[in-house]
Design an enzyme around this catalytic site. Sequence first.
Site, PDB file in Angstrom:
ATOM      1  N   SER A 109      39.440  50.042  36.223  1.00 39.49           N
ATOM      2  CA  SER A 109      38.466  49.749  37.121  1.00 39.49           C
ATOM      3  C   SER A 109      38.647  48.392  37.735  1.00 39.49           C
ATOM      4  CB  SER A 109      37.532  50.844  37.024  1.00 39.49           C
ATOM      5  OG  SER A 109      36.975  49.619  36.576  1.00 39.49           O
ATOM      6  N   GLU A 110      39.196  47.314  36.557  1.00 39.97           N
ATOM      7  CA  GLU A 110      39.017  46.093  36.703  1.00 39.97           C
ATOM      8  C   GLU A 110      39.869  45.604  37.055  1.00 39.97           C
ATOM      9  OE1 GLU A 110      36.886  44.159  34.069  1.00 39.97           O
ATOM     10  OE2 GLU A 110      35.792  45.315  33.542  1.00 39.97           O
ATOM     11  N   MET A 111      41.446  45.162  36.422  1.00 40.48           N
ATOM     12  CA  MET A 111      42.373  44.665  36.730  1.00 40.48           C
ATOM     13  C   MET A 111      43.806  46.370  36.515  1.00 40.48           C
ATOM     14  SD  MET A 111      42.000  41.093  34.892  1.00 40.48           S
ATOM     15  CE  MET A 111      43.099  39.544  35.679  1.00 40.48           C
TER      16      MET A 111
END
Length: 304
Positions: A109-111
């Site tokens: 859900s980040e990078m």
Amino acid sequence: METEKPAAPTEPILPLPDSADVDMDKVLLGRSLYFDTALSGDGTVSCATCHMLEHGGAEPRKTSIGIGGQIGPINSPTVLNSSYNFVQFWDGRAKDLQEQAAGPVENPSEMGAKWENVVKRLAKNEEYAAAFAKLYEDGITKDNATDAIAEYEKSLITPSRFDAYLKGDDTAITDAEKQGYATFKEVGCTACHSGINVGGAMFQKLGLVKDYFKDRGTEITEADLGRFNVTKNEAEKHFFKVPTLRNVELTSPYLHDGSRATLEETVKVMGTYQLGRELTAAQVNSIVTFLKTLTGTLPAHAKP
């Protein structure tokens, strides 16, 4: 016969050095990686997306936005002066900056990338290949990339007017700011916000003396559980790493949930839930006046 001057009182806050002791070649490589969206799965997100230097090393959003526009669960802590934190992340799950730097790259859900693919992508870039070969015997690897990013982050220290004051320049801050510092100490803020990073040295429960989450009135999220997510120890529910207050003027919104837009609101909340005190408007404003002296100057090499 001259009488000896009394020793200066020991302050709970320590001054930052003027610069960090770092390997500048690694710093410059780390800087390139920090701003490079090639570290994300779809080439849209970099470290700087959520840790913006122009926003005090944090972000102007309640919680982070990751790959594909996903809304993250927690407010990004500042990267500035982060080498002085005793652990990294709100819940302390990384022991140091290098371990921290590895996490978001593979967080879906980040990078949303895989290090294996990131390494291959970086290897196709001639400048990266040359820079890594010069600094590391084994060239481009996950460990070497995170080492360089961590070295860059270590260099991001921001000496402020308050540091000049602590080092003996009495004119570096105003009388109102000195009064704010006195108030900050008087009401008990330095129980948690002390040391070189004015925080970042311990875990503490949010809602120490009054139930913050009950009063917030919204559903408790996994992120709200804090340190418990790492240790699974019931006694550590809602414990978080105490954030640094350096550059706090720039890092709105505040708290792990990004629920407070202003410093004034946040100081009042801290008084109520951490100190068990209803701070007056005058006390709040005085403390905020002091907190603004902690806004520092980025090193010249910070931005590409």
